[in-house]
Write an enzyme that holds these catalytic residues in place. Structure first.
Site, PDB file in Angstrom:
ATOM      1  CD  GLN A 174      -3.630   4.564  -3.092  1.00 50.11           C
ATOM      2  OE1 GLN A 174      -4.071   6.015  -1.725  1.00 50.11           O
ATOM      3  NE2 GLN A 174      -2.969   4.335  -3.074  1.00 50.11           N
ATOM      4  CG  ASP A 204      -6.937  -4.768  -3.682  1.00 50.37           C
ATOM      5  OD1 ASP A 204      -7.868  -4.071  -3.089  1.00 50.37           O
ATOM      6  OD2 ASP A 204      -6.104  -4.230  -4.737  1.00 50.37           O
ATOM      7  NE  ARG A 245       0.866  -2.755  -4.521  1.00 52.91           N
ATOM      8  CZ  ARG A 245      -0.010  -1.868  -4.263  1.00 52.91           C
ATOM      9  NH1 ARG A 245      -0.542  -1.570  -5.515  1.00 52.91           N
ATOM     10  NH2 ARG A 245      -0.409  -1.356  -2.840  1.00 52.91           N
ATOM     11  NE  ARG A 294      -3.912   3.172  -7.171  1.00 52.86           N
ATOM     12  CZ  ARG A 294      -5.251   3.231  -8.081  1.00 52.86           C
ATOM     13  NH1 ARG A 294      -4.970   3.527  -8.300  1.00 52.86           N
ATOM     14  NH2 ARG A 294      -5.643   2.697  -7.066  1.00 52.86           N
ATOM     15  N   GLY A 295      -3.752  -0.736  -8.452  1.00 48.15           N
ATOM     16  CA  GLY A 295      -5.429  -1.006  -8.819  1.00 48.15           C
ATOM     17  C   GLY A 295      -5.383  -1.708  -8.941  1.00 48.15           C
ATOM     18  CB  ALA A 296      -7.374  -5.066  -7.902  1.00 47.13           C
ATOM     19  CG  ASN A 354     -11.099  -1.554  -0.725  1.00 49.23           C
ATOM     20  OD1 ASN A 354     -10.110  -1.639  -2.308  1.00 49.23           O
ATOM     21  ND2 ASN A 354     -11.377  -1.093  -1.170  1.00 49.23           N
ATOM     22  CE  LYS A 355      -4.292   1.227  -0.504  1.00 50.89           C
ATOM     23  NZ  LYS A 355      -3.251   0.618  -1.065  1.00 50.89           N
TER      24      LYS A 355
HETATM   25  O1  MRU Z   1      -2.906   0.092  -2.976  1.00 48.80           O
HETATM   26  P1  MRU Z   1      -3.205   0.838  -4.689  1.00 48.80           P
HETATM   27  O2  MRU Z   1      -4.142   2.235  -5.046  1.00 48.80           O
HETATM   28  O3  MRU Z   1      -2.967  -0.440  -5.583  1.00 48.80           O
HETATM   29  O4  MRU Z   1      -4.905   0.254  -3.628  1.00 48.80           O
HETATM   30  C1  MRU Z   1      -6.256  -0.064  -4.643  1.00 48.80           C
HETATM   31  C2  MRU Z   1      -7.540   0.133  -3.773  1.00 48.80           C
HETATM   32  O5  MRU Z   1      -7.520  -1.002  -2.848  1.00 48.80           O
HETATM   33  C3  MRU Z   1      -8.439  -0.203  -4.793  1.00 48.80           C
HETATM   34  O6  MRU Z   1      -9.982  -0.174  -4.219  1.00 48.80           O
HETATM   35  C4  MRU Z   1      -8.951  -1.347  -5.760  1.00 48.80           C
HETATM   36  O7  MRU Z   1      -7.809  -2.067  -5.888  1.00 48.80           O
HETATM   37  C5  MRU Z   1      -9.858  -1.669  -6.051  1.00 48.80           C
HETATM   38  S1  MRU Z   1      -9.339  -1.160  -8.207  1.00 48.80           S
HETATM   39  C6  MRU Z   1     -10.717  -1.642  -8.600  1.00 48.80           C
END
Ligand code: MRU
Length: 367
Positions: free
Chosen positions: A206, A247, A90, A53-55, A257-258
């Site tokens: 996370q 994201d 996603r 996970r993570g963009a 973002n999250k």
């Molecule tokens: O749902 P996730 O864990 O994929 O969400 C991740 C985030 O929101 C991060 O802040 C974002 O992807 C940046 S990662 C460098």
């Protein structure tokens, strides 16, 4: 970055070019388990179910998914079908679509017989570029941390620079370094006194399970806080600046973002604190302008809100329900922070204002 002294990445293509190895992030921090993905279907599942996970990381992983497809069937139909499936794994992080586009630009003009080799090269390039991009974000962000340290010293306020971060925009969310964490890791290595407030980041935690683990492995001083604690800490002078990841960022600088990021931005604004977003330019979506109206927000299962998992005293990882039987829960996974609340976007090309003109100039400036 290192885990127990050993170099580690959350994604690695195999030397034989027939598989990718990932960390199953659902199991951290209790267990560090590597998994091998051999097919594009397995890659799709690993992204959808958040093993990775993570963009930036889901973009790079999807690129290897297409490369694995090219080993199995490199026809035009197979290429387009695999790309269509992977990009739906996603919905919110634009890096997924960005990486697939970059792969398609390389692969579409080639004859099928040439595609397997070219696809692996292109996926490797996406992964290695991500490492370089994040290292550059680290260098630009470090300047901001140093400036915060100087301001603090000039004001006669002792102690480390206190950074608040949300979710995990660390090395686990990228191929290496992380985005929001890159300045922190570089500052720590350079001897800058730093302390990180880590939002737990409900519902999937996370921050608690990934960011706190990462910072602990690197020896960066940090403290885990409940998501609701940030505003209070800001009011009491215990936060010097906020750095988060993203994201998707629109042409006018709205930042997705999250979930919960927006509330931190509001609190930072109210307390006159800098709110920075670490943004690789692969996360910029110039086709969108109004982030609140236009960015697709992932809706996840309410079960992630009603249930928690954790380790018992006996060392067993179990899931428990925290609600009354039958409670329904909503679970929007991301939110949008309007550009007006963003102090600056830390990109691999430098730190810029979150506005249309600055972003246009950033992207138009030859590199
Ligand atoms: O749902 P996730 O864990 O994929 O969400 C991740 C985030 O929101 C991060 O802040 C974002 O992807 C940046 S990662 C460098």
């Amino acid at each position: 970055m290192k885990v127990a002294g050993e170099a580690m990445r959350p994604l690695r293509g195999s030397a034989q070019r027939d598989a990718v190895q990932v960390i199953d992030q659902r199991l951290l921090p209790h267990r560090l388990q590597l998994e091998t993905l051999n097919t594009p279907q397995q890659v799709f599942t690993a992204i959808r179910d958040m093993w990775v996970r993570g963009a930036p990381l889901i973009g790079a992983t999807a690129a290897y998914g297409l490369a694995l497809q090219m080993r199995l069937d490199a026809s035009d139909d197979a290429l387009e079908a695999a790309a269509d499936v992977l990009r739906t794994a996603r919905p919110t992080a634009v890096n997924l679509d960005w990486a697939i586009h970059r792969m398609l630009r390389v692969l579409r003009p080639l004859p099928p017989a040439a595609r397997a080799t070219a696809a692996w090269d292109a996926a490797d390039a996406i992964a290695e570029d991500d490492v370089a991009v994040n290292a550059a974000i680290g260098r630009h962000g470090l300047v901001l941390l140093q400036a915060a340290a100087e301001r603090k010293a000039a004001a006669g306020r002792p102690g480390p620079v206190n950074v608040l971060t949300h979710c995990n925009a660390g090395w686990l969310a990228t191929v290496d370094w992380g985005t929001a964490t890159a300045p922190i890791y570089q500052g720590h290595a350079a001897g800058l006194p730093l302390h990180v407030w880590v939002d737990e980041t409900r519902p999937r935690n996370q921050g608690a399970s990934l960011t706190a683990w990462e910072l602990g492995q690197a020896g960066v001083p940090h403290t885990l806080i409940a998501d609701n604690a940030g505003g209070h800490l800001m009011q009491h002078g215990q936060v010097d600046l906020v750095i988060v990841g993203c994201d998707r960022v629109t042409a006018r600088g709205d930042v997705c973002n999250k979930i919960g990021t927006y509330l931190k931005a509001l609190a930072a604004h109210d307390n006159g604190l800098p709110f920075y977003v670490a943004m690789p330019t692969s996360t910029l979506d110039l086709t969108l302008s109004d982030g609140v109206a236009e960015i697709p927000i992932e809706d996840r299962s309410g079960r992630e809100v009603t249930h928690l998992s954790g380790r018992t005293a006996a060392g067993e990882v179990v899931e428990v329900c925290v609600t009354a039987e039958g409670t329904t829960a909503a679970n929007p996974a991301f939110d949008v922070t309007p550009a007006r609340l963003v102090t600056g976007l830390i990109t691999e090309r430098g730190t810029v204002a979150a506005d249309a003109g600055a972003l246009r100039r950033l992207m138009e400036t030859p590199r």
